[in-house]
Design a protein around this motif. Structure first.
Motif, PDB file in Angstrom:
ATOM      1  N   THR A  62       0.822  -1.217   0.000  1.00  0.00           N
ATOM      2  CA  THR A  62       0.000   0.000   0.000  1.00  0.00           C
ATOM      3  C   THR A  62       0.854   1.265   0.000  1.00  0.00           C
ATOM      4  N   ASN A  63       2.142   1.098  -0.232  1.00  0.00           N
ATOM      5  CA  ASN A  63       3.103   2.212  -0.282  1.00  0.00           C
ATOM      6  C   ASN A  63       3.033   3.078   0.973  1.00  0.00           C
ATOM      7  N   GLY A  64       2.887   2.405   2.116  1.00  0.00           N
ATOM      8  CA  GLY A  64       2.950   3.090   3.400  1.00  0.00           C
ATOM      9  C   GLY A  64       1.619   3.506   3.996  1.00  0.00           C
ATOM     10  N   ARG A  65       0.532   3.268   3.305  1.00  0.00           N
ATOM     11  CA  ARG A  65      -0.769   3.682   3.850  1.00  0.00           C
ATOM     12  C   ARG A  65      -1.151   2.848   5.071  1.00  0.00           C
ATOM     13  N   CYS A  66      -1.012   1.542   4.980  1.00  0.00           N
ATOM     14  CA  CYS A  66      -1.230   0.673   6.130  1.00  0.00           C
ATOM     15  C   CYS A  66       0.092   0.547   6.889  1.00  0.00           C
ATOM     16  N   LYS A  67       0.007   0.468   8.202  1.00  0.00           N
ATOM     17  CA  LYS A  67       1.213   0.497   9.029  1.00  0.00           C
ATOM     18  C   LYS A  67       1.461  -0.843   9.715  1.00  0.00           C
ATOM     19  N   SER A  68       2.674  -1.350   9.529  1.00  0.00           N
ATOM     20  CA  SER A  68       3.137  -2.516  10.268  1.00  0.00           C
ATOM     21  C   SER A  68       3.944  -1.992  11.449  1.00  0.00           C
ATOM     22  N   VAL A  69       3.386  -2.088  12.648  1.00  0.00           N
ATOM     23  CA  VAL A  69       4.010  -1.434  13.803  1.00  0.00           C
ATOM     24  C   VAL A  69       4.730  -2.446  14.687  1.00  0.00           C
TER      25      VAL A  69
END
Length: 355
Positions: A277-284
């Motif tokens: 998603t090119n950074g829209r969703c975040k893997s934290v």
């Protein structure tokens, strides 16, 4: 906190050692043995703001209800990277049976489990302890016994206990269906064409990994850790636990306890979803801490794209953004790289993929 980056381990990270379960049951264990020493601060904030997503709304015939659920899911993935999934349809009996089978495995004699000692990161069945080496070449062992299995597209499982094979076939299949629906919902929220998503991620042959984690009571919870801060490979990771909390997530620079109700699934967006998603969703970042009172068992299913999929930002979002913010990488190579290069407070594999 222990010193920074933990690069490739100085010795085999999958080396089988004495069962932590047996060690913790020792009546004279009053302190953490030195090989487990990892000084940390296990306390975290409590928040009731962790998003709750009703899975039944994502599949509802009511257009308005489904649209709101898709919006809420997209917001949760962008703001928290974690959410609690309720009304998911996995029977409580199946979840309980999975815990029962997991306990039976960890209770097997050490000689039985030793045959599944992994020699490489790509071994489809591996169990034991896990060693991590930091930049000072100090090696410490996590306060955790684990079992990791590759369950799709090929199914791998120990021969004992028989119950594990029986329940895991069904549980992993149900999780794959849930994960695919979540990916489709995020795609709808971002106005992505589903056929393009399927083509890029090759979801029919999705790579799925099952992990069971056993954390016995620890005499000094601030001197050991279950799993250090990390992010997950994949698209969505599902976690259930035996009623004993221990997962903490990082949000806006603070650590929060991620408690979930009984029979709910704690879900986090994973690295490939952020990249795609090119950074829209975040893997934290998240971590597993231990306690000195109760044993904790967590069951994790990591749902990814196909191992052969080369995952990078999807083209339709690149047209909006003007450029990729992440490099592309074959998923199976990403998984194996993360498994063999454990890091503590250092630059993660996901951060290395950023442009």
């Amino acid at each position: 906190m222990a010193s920074s980056v933990a690069a490739a381990c100085e010795r085999n990270p999958f080396e089988f050692e004495t069962s932590l379960k047996d060690l913790a049951n020792s009546s004279n264990l009053k302190a953490v043995p030195s090989k487990f020493n990892f000084i940390n601060q296990p306390t975290a904030l409590t928040s009731d703001a962790l998003p709750i997503i009703d899975f039944s709304a994502l599949t509802a015939d009511d257009t308005d209800r489904r649209s709101k659920a898709i919006h809420d899911l997209s917001k949760a993935c962008q703001e928290w990277g974690f959410f609690i999934l309720v009304n998911h349809g996995i029977p409580e009996e199946l979840m309980n049976a999975t815990f029962t089978a997991t306990r039976e495995f960890f209770s097997l004699p050490a000689a039985e489990k030793k045959q599944y000692e992994a020699k490489t990161a790509s071994d489809p069945i591996k169990c034991g302890n896990f060693n991590v080496a930091n930049t000072s070449n100090q090696v410490f062992t996590l306060w955790r016994d684990y079992l990791k299995l590759y369950v799709h597209p090929e199914f791998h499982c120990p021969h004992k206990p028989q119950l594990l094979r029986e329940v895991l076939l069904e549980y992993s299949e149900r999780c794959r269906k849930l994960a695919r629906t979540l990916v489709e919902a995020v795609s709808d929220a971002l106005e992505l064409e589903r056929n393009c998503v399927d083509e890029a991620l090759k979801l029919d042959s999705s790579f799925q990994m099952f992990a069971a984690n056993f954390y016995p009571p620890c005499p000094e919870p601030d001197q050991a850790i279950g799993i250090p801060p990390h992010t997950d490979p994949g698209l969505f990771t599902f976690l259930i636990h035996n009623g004993v909390a221990g997962l903490q997530i990082e949000h806006n620079g603070h650590w929060f306890n991620a408690n979930s109700p009984r029979n709910a699934i704690l879900v986090n967006a994973a690295d490939q979803l952020e990249i795609f998603t090119n950074g829209r969703c975040k893997s934290v970042k998240h971590r597993a801490v231990v306690n000195n009172e109760k044993e904790r068992i967590s069951i994790v299913v990591a749902n990814g794209p196909s191992g052969e999929a080369v995952v990078g930002p999807t083209s339709s979002l690149l047209r909006k953004d003007g450029r990729p913010f992440y490099r592309s990488m074959k998923y199976v190579e990403y998984v194996e790289s993360q498994l063999t290069k454990s890091r503590v407070d250092g630059k993660s594999l996901l951060e290395q993929q950023m442009i």
